[in-house]
Design an enzyme around this catalytic site. Sequence first.
Site, PDB file in Angstrom:
ATOM      1  N   ASP A 120      45.714  22.095  35.146  1.00 18.02           N
ATOM      2  CA  ASP A 120      45.152  22.848  34.022  1.00 18.02           C
ATOM      3  C   ASP A 120      46.215  22.999  32.942  1.00 18.02           C
ATOM      4  OD1 ASP A 120      46.630  24.648  35.750  1.00 18.02           O
ATOM      5  OD2 ASP A 120      45.876  26.285  34.510  1.00 18.02           O
ATOM      6  N   GLU A 186      47.091  27.438  37.082  1.00 20.25           N
ATOM      7  CA  GLU A 186      48.447  27.996  36.953  1.00 20.25           C
ATOM      8  C   GLU A 186      48.595  28.725  35.626  1.00 20.25           C
ATOM      9  OE1 GLU A 186      52.651  28.552  36.210  1.00 20.25           O
ATOM     10  OE2 GLU A 186      51.295  27.374  34.979  1.00 20.25           O
TER      11      GLU A 186
HETATM   12 ZN   LIG Z   1      53.360  24.561  34.009  1.00 22.61          ZN
END
Ligand SMILES: [Zn+2]
Length: 482
Positions: A120, A186
Site C-alpha cells: 500500500d 502499513e
Molecule cells: Zn514504507
Amino acid sequence: MTGNPQTNSPTTGSAAHSEADSGAQNALRTAVEQGLPTTIADLCALVRIPSVSWAAFDRAHVAASADAVVALVRHLDVFESVDIVQAGIPGGTEVGQPAILASRPARNGRPTVLLYAHHDVQPPGKDEDWESDPFTPTVRGDRLYGRGAADDKAGVMAHIASIRALVAAVGRDFDLGLALFIEGEEEFGSRSFATFLNENREALRGDVIVVADSNNWDVNTPAITTALRGNVTLRLTVRTLEHASHSGMFGGAIPDAMLAMIKLLATLYGDDGSVAVAGLTSIDVPTPDYSEEQLRAETGLLPGVSPIGHGSILSRIWSQPALTVTGIDAPSVDKASNTLTPSVSVRISTRIAPGQSSVEAAVAIETHLREHAPFGASVEIDDIDTGEPFLVDTSGWAVTEARTAMTDAWGTPPVDIGVGGSIPFIADLVRVFPAAQILVTGVEDPDSRAHSPNESLHLGVFKRAVLSEAFLLGRLNERTGH
Ligand SMILES: [Zn+2]
C-alpha cells in the site's frame, strides 16, 4: 516526460564486481543484472495501481494491488503456500486490507528468513505538486518517479527479484526456509497487524526477519537501520470560556483559549527549540558526521533560519525526542472576527527516543500539559495513538551476514543508522518472535522523498539493494547452525 525504464536503466554508480565474489555470488550477480529490466517493468506495473490504504480511498485499488503481487509471488514457484490474507481490526467488525503471505519450510538445518514489505502507499497529495503523474511511473535521469516507486513497492520487488536471482543461481530445490509477508496497510497504521501476527504465527516464524522499508546512507553507501524512534500523537483541547465574547468588551480581562494554548505550547520547548518535557528520555549513541550544510540542503531550511536542538545533528533526529504541533482547529484567518475564542484544539505529534516505552512517554506528555495549563484553563487530551521505538541488537550472526552481503554488493560496508521516523509494527514482531533477528534494510536514499510529492527511487540504489538481498539469501541458504 515518460521515460522507458526498459531502455533507460542507469549504469552509473553500480558497484564493480567484487574480487571476492564466490562462484555462487557470481551467478547471483549475473541473475540480478539480467533480471533488472523485468524487475523494473514489474515495479512500474505495481506503481500504476493507486493502492492507497487510507479509509477515504477505494479499497478496490488495494485489492488489485494484492492480486498483482500475489501473481508475482505464485510465479516464483518456490512456496508451499501463497495466499491473500486479511485479519480483523481489534475493537470492531472491520477487516484490514489484504496482505500476501507465503511460506516454505527450511531443510537440512538451514535458517528460515521472513521477508517483509508493504504494497500500500500514501495518498499522493495534490497532483499539481508532482512533476509527473504520481501513478504513471516515469524515469528522469537515474530515478524512477511515482507514488510507491520507493516506499515500498521497490521493497516488494527487491524481495521478489532476489528470490528470482536465488532460483536462477541454485534452482528451486534450495534448503533455505522462506516466508514472505507483503502488508496492505502499513501507511494506514498497520491496524490489523497484531491480529494478523497472532493468526498466522506459524507461517511467519523466521530466524531472521528482513524489513525492507527504510533508507540507505546515500546513493553509494548502504545502511542497516539499527534504531527507530517511537511516537505518541494526541489531540489537546484547551477551553477557557463557556462561549465566545466580543474582544473589545472583555479583551484584557479574561483569557481566550488561544492565549492559553499559545502559552501552554510554549512550555513544551526550551530556548533552543529542543523538547522540554520532563520524563522524555534520550539515549547516547555515536552518530556519523552530518553537517549543518547537509541538513540545510536536504530540508530546504531558509537562509538565516537556524537549526534547533543540541548535541550532534543526527543525535537530535535519531536518539532524542522531538515534538511538533501538526494541526490546529481554531477560527481561520479569513473568517476571524473580533472575538475571544472559547476553545482551541491542536494535534501534537511526538517522536520518542529508542529505549523509552511509548506508554511512559505518553504519561510524561500528559502530565506536563496538565501541570502547565495557564490561568487554570481546562485541558482535555484524547485520540492518543502510540508506537514503540526500536533498537537492534547488532551482535547477532544475521547482522554480520547482512553486512558482508551489503559490502560485497555495494563495494563499501554499510553504515549503522538511526531513523527519526517510526515503524511501530516492528515492536509487535519483536514481541511475538523474541528470538528472531531483525534486519531493517531499504531501497530509499536521502532524495527519495517517501510520503511527499515527487517520490522517487534511485535505480542504481535499487539494483544494489536487490543484489545485497540476493547475496544475503545465498549466504543464508548455505548457513547451518543458528
Ligand atoms: Zn514504507
